[in-house]
Enzyme design. Structure first.
Site, mmCIF file in Angstrom:
data_model
loop_
_atom_site.group_PDB
_atom_site.id
_atom_site.type_symbol
_atom_site.label_atom_id
_atom_site.label_comp_id
_atom_site.label_asym_id
_atom_site.label_seq_id
_atom_site.Cartn_x
_atom_site.Cartn_y
_atom_site.Cartn_z
ATOM 1 C CG ASP A 31 -2.124 0.858 1.108
ATOM 2 O OD1 ASP A 31 -3.244 0.332 1.218
ATOM 3 O OD2 ASP A 31 -1.968 2.083 0.887
ATOM 4 C CB THR A 92 -3.244 4.611 -9.962
ATOM 5 O OG1 THR A 92 -2.479 5.786 -9.778
ATOM 6 C CG2 THR A 92 -3.060 3.661 -8.795
ATOM 7 C CB ALA A 114 -10.979 -4.535 -6.515
ATOM 8 C CE1 TYR A 146 -12.338 3.651 -9.189
ATOM 9 C CE2 TYR A 146 -14.672 3.284 -9.592
ATOM 10 C CZ TYR A 146 -13.507 2.952 -8.929
ATOM 11 O OH TYR A 146 -13.509 1.922 -8.022
#
Ligand code: UDP
Length: 320
Positions: A31, A92, A114, A146
């Site tokens: 992370d 990202t 995800a 997104y």
């Protein structure tokens, strides 16, 4: 089993990490602490934390080689963050996902990817089914960065499955809520709970008739753990959510009642909040038949329980 959880210090990842460590699995969390927090993770035997980014290809490669299985949660999320940083969102979410998929394919590791209910976009065919077409707004509307990034991640994952035999399971999450979630980047429930407890106005965006379905994070952990395990989930795209649809106005009232708050409910035009013309999504509800058929999963915890848990986390005692 040894799991690599990217984004494991975030809201979702830290709950999954807790559950896996508690049952005796080994977990490595990767992370970059951009939205995740180190304090979400309690030190435990079997847990290793690596501060770094999924954009660091070599790091992803090394950590994947050492794990048995990966759960790729690291991403830019939250309407506010996405509108502020559309370029970073795309980079990202797409590049990071490519690194994880590529490493898993090369080392023969299973991966759960995800994805998001946002992928359905403006589709009006409700409830949303995994095999239904998806619909995006104009490219001039940054909100869709997104959804597009998540859609591309899915397509890339399925391409790796076809071309390299990657064992991937794609989960589309629908408004998961619960402790450790923060309202800073938009998320409605922690915002409402904070507002209700501090006596500030509860800010319902738009007219409040827009709906969502909320899944308690403890239920989410069960669903994701099952999807990681069942062989039939391999290569599948699966909705993970609750079929209970609630209007946002009703969510505001529910929070107010349960926390015995005197906060007024105020309406704010969406355009004023985010400074864009993009309309809010009107309805969002998953078809959960596929998840249930594959895993036997059914949501057990209610929205009310998520409200209470968020309030308890802030030291408050729910009124009933
Ligand atoms: N929302 C709201 N007040 C807030 C934050 C969000 O009314 O303080 C609304 C938002 O416009 C949307 C819903 O709540 O209709 C869910 O928002 P969230 O950002 O949590 O998730 P998403 O839009 O991705 O479903």
């Amino acid at each position: 089993m040894h799991f690599l959880i990217t984004g494991g210090a975030g809201f979702l990842g830290s709950h999954l990490t807790d559950a896996l460590v508690a049952r005796g699995d080994e977990v490595t969390v990767l992370d970059d602490l951009s939205t995740g927090r180190a304090r979400n993770l309690s030190p435990a035997a079997g847990l290793a934390f690596v501060e770094g980014s999924v954009l660091d290809r070599d790091l992803v490669e090394r950590l994947t080689a050492r794990a048995d299985c990966a759960v790729h949660l690291a991403a830019k999320v939250g309407v506010r963050l996405i509108l502020d940083s559309p370029r970073e969102t795309i980079e990202t979410n797409v590049e990071g996902t490519r690194h994880v998929l590529d490493a898993c394919a090369r080392h023969g590791k299973r991966v759960l990817l995800a994805s998001s209910s946002e992928v359905y976009g403006l589709s009006e065919e409700l409830p949303f089914r995994e095999d239904a077409p998806v619909l995006r707004g104009a490219t001039s509307e940054p909100r869709w960065c997104y959804a597009s990034s998540k859609e591309l991640g899915e397509r890339l994952a399925l391409a790796y499955a076809r071309e390299s035999g990657l064992d991937v399971r794609i989960a589309r999450f629908f408004n998961v809520v619960g402790p450790r979630q923060r309202g800073r980047y938009g998320m409605v429930l922690p915002n409402f709970v904070r507002q209700a407890l501090s006596g500030e106005p509860i800010t319902v965006f738009g007219d409040g008739t827009q709906t969502r379905s909320f899944l308690h994070v403890a239920d989410w952990v069960r669903a994701v753990s099952s999807l990681l395990e069942v062989p039939a989930a391999r290569g599948e795209v699966v909705n993970v959510g609750s079929p209970r649809e609630v209007a946002i106005e009703r969510v505001g009232r529910l929070v107010r009642e349960r926390l015995a708050s005197s906060s007024p409910i105020v309406h704010m035009p969406y355009r004023e909040v985010y400074g864009i013309r993009t309309p809010d999504l009107v309805r969002r509800v998953p078809d959960t038949a596929k998840l249930e058929a594959l895993t036997g999963f059914r949501a057990e915890l209610s929205l009310e329980e998520a409200i209470d848990d968020l309030a308890r986390e802030r030291g408050a005692v729910p009124s009933r």
